[in-house]
Write an enzyme that holds these catalytic residues in place. Structure first.
Site, PDB file in Angstrom:
ATOM      1  N   ARG F 106      -7.368 -18.887   3.028  1.00 12.94           N
ATOM      2  CA  ARG F 106      -8.355 -18.789   1.625  1.00 12.94           C
ATOM      3  C   ARG F 106      -8.513 -20.202   1.172  1.00 12.94           C
ATOM      4  O   ARG F 106      -8.790 -20.333  -0.188  1.00 12.94           O
ATOM      5  CB  ARG F 106      -7.054 -18.008   0.634  1.00 12.94           C
ATOM      6  N   ASP F 276       1.082  -3.560  -5.217  1.00 13.61           N
ATOM      7  CA  ASP F 276       0.003  -3.663  -6.010  1.00 13.61           C
ATOM      8  C   ASP F 276       0.058  -2.043  -6.557  1.00 13.61           C
ATOM      9  O   ASP F 276      -0.646  -1.640  -7.786  1.00 13.61           O
ATOM     10  CB  ASP F 276      -1.236  -4.186  -5.495  1.00 13.61           C
TER      11      ASP F 276
END
Lengths: 335, 335, 335, 335, 335, 335
Positions: F106, F276
């Protein structure tokens, strides 16, 4: 057997299935490629003792890149594990009037960020007969350009033959230098140069003269500008659509100029790596044949075959390339 | 409805996805094929009452081969379960200048090792109108050659029409005999012979005369040499690359010679089984049409269609073949 | 930005992998398509504010159809959840001499059975600049034809431009009316009509005159017959095989007639939706360019690109279509 | 060998890969199934001479359904080609706390719309020993219920044993009748009835009595209510999650009541068709074993094995089922 | 670093997708495996300098087998190209109550037919520290048994440590000798023996004594019978279903007996190669740890991890195995 | 309907098929995920008006990320196109004793490098009722942490409810700050905090007191330390192996403490995104139910369901979650 060394980058290549557009399906073919790695793999497939030198991260992606090279018999002892990520690119295969498309994601890769002391070229080139580089790694970062130059210098100093494929990629040159600022200096250390007409202009600043300059004249101009070159090969790729084109090339050295046979490509399966297959074919031919025009024919046939093989790598043997050189393109099933 | 019997081998065919080279991906398409099985399946797809006679091992691989034949409606009562293994072959699909490639792995197969008393031809041919064999099974082993000869003899003795496709495969003849030692004897029992020019030379010893021998002359020579033949069909396969070629054929009997239409094949999907599709088309046409030139046109169109279908089998119906014979090759979507 | 509304059906499309015949493998590619939905998706890919109006069942299949439209940015607020099933079709991709084949399974679909009060056209067309319909929905049922007519009337009454693609599909007209019973009435409310030569004959009853009637004459006849039309575009699809053909079109309005460039299609990946891509291209061009011949060129290039993309949808951007219009069809990798 | 006939529907089954939700990927596994077809295929896998009677459309989807039955050796001569479409269903495989999900799309199928004179039961049952039907076909339409009843009546009149699996599916009964309006009449013609507790209540109106009614009492009540029954099998499926459950069953005839072994199912691969595998196992066992408790054990083991096999069909052999009956569930690799 | 050599066979492994039965889909996963190759690959994954010695055919299948070994870093210079075919096996993955199933097709393989002078053991063992063989190669043919014996003798003569995994496979012993005729003679040359209880009985003739013979007693009996052995490891595989079982092992040498931890295997992904992973783990541990009980724990943990990895090979690192040994089996995502 | 806004990163997720190790096959499943995007998608699946705010590159990868969000109905107007690359991660799914593994890639992503003026929070939060952030984005870079803080401040200033999931990821914090340097400051602006025990320690510096600190005490300590919090939810994930675990959570506000039901997870399909899904469930429940313990139960059930769904996203509806809350976990097929 003398050792052949290629230096540059190996990339993860991500491509949707078949002729789909990117992310049309939630699946990507994930293989490895990259200009210089492609040359190394092809040389190994031709049976040469080949080593690939690069840097890859010390994670599972870097390990897989090494394993893939090993699978083809490419030596990987010269690969340094460092840095944060393996560069990658997304490829969308075109068809007919829709061209193929590459989205690069190579910023911050292990080789792009490698410091100057990463590679011990004296050790790496010990016993080597040949070093191959390309104009892609110098396009990444200033440090990658310096690493490439250092490799060529070290090779030259040891009497190792150096080949370079200019491989102009406009989108990659973003660190503030233009190819003509960098590549001519590199070519000073090269013996065998491979370039397209666009490469000559963009990398070497040798634009085709106005009007109908011939390939003979262009290659002569290259040799004149870079007198240390032994020879220059000019690739003549023609492209009619995403699936169709033609391949030929010419070769000039001090003594002679020769033009290869021209192959029509009527059903291109994968054109990525076609130029790298040419480079590997030329390197192979250079050492295998006394006659340089035979080397050129081998290289052009190798590139032609590559276009029929999925992936970056030219998974073709010397026997297959020679079969095509000697005219067996009938397409009958071999059984 | 009269019964059509084909005798020979059914093979497992293993092919990498798309145009990949063998083992490029860890996956193989696994289907069934083989020259004589291909003829049987095509005949069944044409709606004929068809039986396939062979030997397969008594394991899951043999069972799957039988199930696959059954799926197309081919009768499987004549299949004997014996021996150790199903023969198989690896197929790599070529593209453009790279030809397709077959690696055989058929040694020791159930049919190659079957003893002479394996099949009861009197029972198997009871009620049959036609027997089809090819020159592939006789290439495997001495015993397989003898089995094929016995089948033809039994058919001839019962008045069953016998067809044979020469199908020369140089790599298969490894048991010490040449095709010319075996095939002429077999052809003595055949009514309808199918051969290419190469077959005529390699299997029958009838080489094209020097220079420009015509197809008319070659087929006449075959009929002269084998006077018991009713007719001979000469296949005229042209191959320009792995994807392109053309198909036509001619047919000669005592009374006449006719040449078929010629089909350009511009995008070959799978050329394996193209000859078998021709054979099945000719057998179908022979019994369906009074006019032999119509039978020939049907056969050539059937073969042409096969090239557009993946796999060994010609999954085409009579209506589709006739559609092509009558000129609908426009390629518009049928909806 | 003005809103573009398309009305019609979205279908589930089921297709075997690659060039396989239906059910050759136990797997089907499952995507969404249908003439009018294809137009909506292409308009959204061109960056227009687009809405699709239809009815789909209140189950997971209907939900997936809506999600797929949403993915491309198509507005879905006008979609009514009702009825029992989403229509679907099976598609077999042809190759060379084997044409592609469609098996429809759309009977009893949500839109085919929708009652007349399903859609509130005043609300749906509020703020809209354009309504697109096709001749496919009217072919399904009497009620679907009436719904289409109501949509066109409502649009006309509000001053919304109406386009209609005739899209004759012989197999669909099964409810007792012929296209010529229905379509001319619909065309009364249309501004921009899209038709092939076959459409003119089958839907409008305007058969090409004997012998060599020109496209100029045919389009003139259409405008004469339907004087409220602003313009008519005639698509000139040529088909040589399943993989090869050509695309061009011409456009006539009161003032002018223009003929587009003609594109050879040498390697068709998926021809379904090619006409819809043309319609969307024409609608886009109509509002983007002052010059109608530019709109026509955009439309033809859009259709040409569609043939290189798998699936019903034309996943091409304005930039890509304009790239082709302006001549970049070299097929070189874009990197 | 006596012939076993099953009557009902064969469906196309569309399922996303693995545990994905519907349309998560643009691909669906496309196989065939349906309660009665499942029974037929399992009987054929057990080596019985089996025939399946149904109606399928005269298109490629219908043809593929027939081919798939043929592949397993199921006789297909009794299949009538008529009507517009093959019924289909979408299946989403659950996992753990998420249950599997079925979306039916069977309206208007060939069998649901078949008129009463579609089948010639005298011919179809000629030589038959057994007829199997289920409560699913009667749920579709009034005419399908009448066809099922006619089949049972014809069988009974000829002395053919009739089995029926109640198979209550609440969502299917939409034509205005409740199962209790239809099924009891059908069961009048049945010899061997298969039902779950829910089936007894919903199809037969025999609700478990308040509190702790035993399986013995429930089956006794069924036999009392339907005195023409020879026996009733009560399936005792337990479900703990999408992957876990247990199977057992009990069997009652006039003379005895027996309870089977109970199998824990700890890793269910595909539970669809588990009940049909039980029915086929019971029919097989009924004719293979003198002892009905052995038949019951065979049936339960067959159903247990089915849960480990992807797809609707129970691709298990008699040897495999008996292996499990006799205790080999060790899971060691068989080599 | 000392070199580790394994001798035996590498096989092509063909397996249907997921839990499907053989040929349920027309696709097979095609990877490489085989007991001795599995050990070599695992040793290379553990970072040891490993060489695999075998014979493979000089075709694309043999080349792919070599490439696969190379990919893992296994040395392949000792592989001889000869013979007609690579042995292969079909694998069907079981689930729950359905066991996995292997169909061998290894007759006539390159190694099974290799003559006695195929390998130059003096060269191959030069610089080697370890030789590993198994009881599978001796099961193939008399010549393969002799080759294995010769390898062990040569190793012993050079002071190379020899390990042998008995690996009894009843179906393979078909050339007229029983394991007990062959294996005891081989074990005379072995230092470290690996066996299951069944191996002890079938290969060594050491049946568990009546009643409750302990593992301590059994291993003691082995050492007594084969006094040249340094140690014997007894594998204690438990199997409850196709997906569940447990692994532990014990190790006895002259001085001590130790029992490993026992791992529950609750979700077996692929049990093939589990024993080979144990063997490789034990060899690794033998040279890496002074303490033999640590070696045993490493081996058992390695085998345990293998069960979670698809394919024959144990693609696990030393760090991963040690992680499990030291207790991290929590299953939390590693990020 | 009030709008829910999530801010953070969307990532490309690359995962090998099934349980394979990375690059075992040359194919990767390519979907989108990332903690905050997962929350947004789940909220949209629950029917809320949801907007996702992030930065993605202006290339095909960024476009695909946006399209995927749009597919679920997530609003994407707040997404800024800037920067060089979309962050990505490689995921290897574990099994049994082998844990799943994430390799992040990332660095240098569009959001990680976004300058402080990238987002206009006044516009983005106009009309919003809720803002959700997580502790992952602040872990990336100093600027990303500042962006997150700015978002929370702006929300707080406008009276928008703010939730934050701590989501400690040790490997991500590499820019010189520790979570405890950053997160407490952020939490000052949060209303609803979600944390695990590890999060409390690593992000908030609230280590569980010595010995047996209860969840009641720990949550009380959090509320004491951050008095502006309305409530804190403590997730209690248990992990036994890669496939097995359990989920529960507790919730404390000023007035009460409640503990949820605990779900055993016996067959985890994909645990990524489980937390999540909890966060989204809690946000949904917070606004849907008056009773906070019902909100907690909804959240835990949502997370439980997520574990059965492949991919990062929780593709579950409110009805499905409520079905589980109300006890339907029987696993019976829903039809």
């Amino acid at each position: 057997m003398a050792r052949f060394v290629a230096f540059g980058e190996i990339l993860l290549r991500l491509k949707p299935p078949g002729r789909e557009r990117l992310f049309q399906s939630p699946m990507l073919e994930a293989i490895f490629g990259g200009a210089e790695a492609n040359v190394a793999v092809s040389l190994a497939c031709f049976g040469l003792d080949t080593e690939f030198v690069t840097a890859v991260p010390d994670n599972d992606v870097g390990a897989a890149a090494i394993a893939e090279l090993r699978r083809f018999g490419v030596g990987t002892r010269g690969i340094v594990r460092r840095g944060e990520r393996l560069g990658l690119y997304f490829l969308e295969a075109g068809a007919d009037h829709r061209p193929s498309k590459v989205v690069y994601d190579r910023d911050g890769s292990s080789i792009a960020t490698a410091p100057q002391d990463t590679f011990d070229w004296n050790a790496l080139l010990d016993g080597a007969a040949w070093l191959h580089v390309s104009g892609i790694t110098p396009a990444l970062t200033e440090s990658a350009a310096a690493l490439t130059l250092a490799a060529c210098r070290a090779a030259k100093a040891r009497g190792v033959t150096v080949s370079c494929d200019c491989n102009y990629r406009g989108k990659l040159w973003r660190y503030g230098k233009r190819p003509v600022d960098v590549m001519p200096n590199l070519v000073q250390h090269v013996d065998l140069l491979i370039a397209s007409r666009e490469d000559c202009e963009k990398c070497l600043g040798i634009a085709p003269a106005a009007g109908a300059q011939t390939d003979e004249a262009l290659t002569a101009a290259v040799l004149e500008r870079f007198p240390k070159l032994t020879a220059v090969a000019l690739t003549l790729r023609e492209s009619q659509s995403a699936d169709r084109g033609a391949w030929s090339a010419c070769l000039r050295d001090a003594a002679s100029f020769c033009m290869s046979r021209r192959y029509e490509l009527a059903n291109i399966v994968d054109r990525v790596g076609g130029g790298d297959a040419f480079a590997a074919g030329l390197i192979y031919g250079w050492q295998a044949y006394a006659d340089r025009s035979r080397a050129l024919e081998f290289a052009v046939a190798a590139s032609c075959l590559k276009h029929s093989i999925p992936g970056d790598f030219n998974r073709a043997s010397v026997a297959e390339v020679e079969g095509l050189v000697h005219g067996d393109a009938s397409g009958r099933v071999q059984r």
